[in-house]
Design a protein around this motif. Structure first.
Motif, short mmCIF file in Angstrom:
data_model
loop_
_atom_site.label_atom_id
_atom_site.label_comp_id
_atom_site.label_asym_id
_atom_site.label_seq_id
_atom_site.Cartn_x
_atom_site.Cartn_y
_atom_site.Cartn_z
N ILE A 31 0.84 -1.20 0.00
CA ILE A 31 0.00 0.00 0.00
C ILE A 31 0.88 1.25 0.00
O ILE A 31 0.61 2.21 -0.73
CB ILE A 31 -0.94 -0.02 1.22
CG1 ILE A 31 -1.94 -1.18 1.09
CG2 ILE A 31 -1.68 1.31 1.34
CD1 ILE A 31 -2.81 -1.37 2.31
N ASP A 36 -3.67 0.79 -4.09
CA ASP A 36 -4.86 1.11 -3.31
C ASP A 36 -5.20 -0.08 -2.40
O ASP A 36 -5.04 -1.23 -2.81
CB ASP A 36 -6.03 1.41 -4.26
CG ASP A 36 -7.27 1.85 -3.50
OD1 ASP A 36 -8.07 0.97 -3.13
OD2 ASP A 36 -7.44 3.05 -3.28
N PRO A 37 -5.66 0.16 -1.17
CA PRO A 37 -6.00 -0.96 -0.27
C PRO A 37 -6.98 -1.96 -0.88
O PRO A 37 -6.81 -3.18 -0.72
CB PRO A 37 -6.62 -0.25 0.95
CG PRO A 37 -5.95 1.07 0.97
CD PRO A 37 -5.77 1.45 -0.48
N HIS A 39 -7.36 -2.63 -3.99
CA HIS A 39 -6.65 -3.38 -5.02
C HIS A 39 -5.83 -4.51 -4.41
O HIS A 39 -5.72 -5.60 -4.98
CB HIS A 39 -5.77 -2.45 -5.84
CG HIS A 39 -6.53 -1.53 -6.73
ND1 HIS A 39 -6.00 -0.38 -7.27
CD2 HIS A 39 -7.82 -1.59 -7.18
CE1 HIS A 39 -6.91 0.23 -8.02
NE2 HIS A 39 -8.02 -0.49 -7.97
N SER A 90 -10.27 3.54 6.01
CA SER A 90 -10.13 4.84 5.37
C SER A 90 -10.80 5.95 6.18
O SER A 90 -10.63 7.13 5.87
CB SER A 90 -10.74 4.80 3.96
OG SER A 90 -12.14 4.59 4.02
N ALA A 201 -13.66 -3.11 -6.36
CA ALA A 201 -12.29 -2.59 -6.43
C ALA A 201 -11.91 -2.03 -7.79
O ALA A 201 -11.00 -1.22 -7.90
CB ALA A 201 -11.30 -3.69 -6.03
N MET A 206 -5.82 -0.30 -11.66
CA MET A 206 -4.70 -0.53 -10.77
C MET A 206 -3.37 -0.14 -11.43
O MET A 206 -3.20 -0.29 -12.64
CB MET A 206 -4.66 -2.01 -10.36
CG MET A 206 -3.61 -2.37 -9.32
SD MET A 206 -3.44 -4.16 -9.11
CE MET A 206 -5.16 -4.68 -8.95
#
Length: 339
Positions: A31, A36-37, A39, A90, A201, A206
């Motif tokens: 991360i 992205d978390p 992902h 988040s 997601a 990504m």
């Protein structure tokens, strides 16, 4: 023989807690490297589903015999837990989110007592209280209490989904030869979870180049693909397999309390691998979690063993499902009435 089975179940639960607990240590550098978390979650679940694909093909009969179980496991135990937890991160502190998620053992105990109507000893309830209280010290919940309502609801959603993980893992464990194969359930749960998380997601956006580079692990440069391999193979495949098998041998409430050790493992690994040192309250809290898990494990009532007569009745009810009551619900109500 029963004690040996519980011992094996406890060992599997400990392995699952260690495997699940090691996911954060490997995910955090990815991360920080730019992923992205969500992902990372998608890569974790999709990679594990790919590994378990041959198992899914071997147990493809489950698609006809247990479609609801497979869908529920994929939605709750895989996609729901992961998505709700990472979304909560988040908005609220990690420690607070983790504590709320691991209220699941208390919720499992409530399910067993009030829905399944099975007895729960006072000692087992005390074990849950100790484990949750110790967990509050491990994550130092007092260090961050500024969170919004949405973040709280997301963390509670993760806790509820984790309850589904324990309950569904135990589904059919008393059905003898008719019990669904746990490996098949996990394989299809990962496939369903991948499908759901793909929508959430959106992995097509990504930054795939991160996976070909390196990540920083407390000053040590590590290939990103190696960290991802750990997350997929150990923190997901091994974790889910040992976790589900432990629930089958123990019970949802016992396995749920032992799973609290995941927070202890995660914090200890963060100390050793990432250099995030433990405070005195965290060390004390970890000891309390261990004590609570032990009390719940040794004091919880054993799972009911069905007699030959009940097996025949279950077979009869299975053949009369056209009457409107699924066999699994009939067995559940019978075990509840017997207690």
């Amino acid at each position: 023989m029963e004690n040996r089975g519980r011992g094996v179940g406890l060992g599997l639960a400990l392995v699952a807690a260690i495997a699940f607990g090691g996911s954060g240590v490997a995910a955090k550098p990815l991360i920080e490297a730019g992923l992205d978390p969500l992902h990372v979650v998608w890569l974790r679940v999709a990679g594990a589903a790919l590994v378990m694909l041959p198992v899914a093909w071997r147990h493809r009969g489950l698609l006809r015999s247990r479609p609801a179980l497979l869908a529920g496991f994929g939605l709750l135990a895989v996609a729901g837990v992961q998505a709700c937890y990472f979304a909560a991160l988040s908005r609220i502190p990690v420690g607070v989110a983790l504590l709320i998620e691991y209220l699941a053992p208390a919720l499992v105990l409530g399910w067993v007592r009030f829905v399944q109507r099975r007895p729960v000893t006072r000692a087992a309830a005390l074990g849950v209280v100790l484990a949750v209280g110790g967990l509050a010290c491990v994550v130092e919940v007092w260090s961050g209490l500024s969170f919004d309502v949405v973040g709280l609801l997301l963390a509670l959603g993760a806790a509820c989904c984790q309850v589904g993980y324990f309950i569904l893992s135990d589904q059919g464990s008393d059905a003898g030869d008719d019990a669904p194969d746990p490996l098949g359930v996990i394989a299809y749960g990962l496939l369903v979870g991948t499908a759901v998380l793909t929508v959430v997601a959106r992995p097509w956006g990504m930054d795939w180049s991160v996976l070909t580079g390196h990540a920083d692990l407390n000053g040590t440069t590590v290939p990103a693909w190696l960290l991802l391999g750990w997350i997929v193979l150990v923190a997901t495949v091994v974790a889910y397999v040992t976790g589900v098998l432990s629930v089958r041998r123990l019970s949802p409430q016992v396995a749920g309390v032992v799973a609290c050790l995941e927070a202890v493992v995660a914090t200890a690994l963060a100390w050793i691998v990432l250099g995030e040192h433990l405070s005195a309250p965290q060390i004390v809290g970890g000891a309390v979690v261990l004590v609570g898990a032990f009390i719940a494990q040794v004091s919880a009532p054993p799972k009911p063993v069905r007699s030959a007569e009940s097996m025949e009745l279950a077979s009869s009810s299975h053949s009369s499902e056209a009457g409107g009551v699924p066999a699994s619900e009939t067995e559940l109500s019978r075990s509840g009435n017997a207690s």
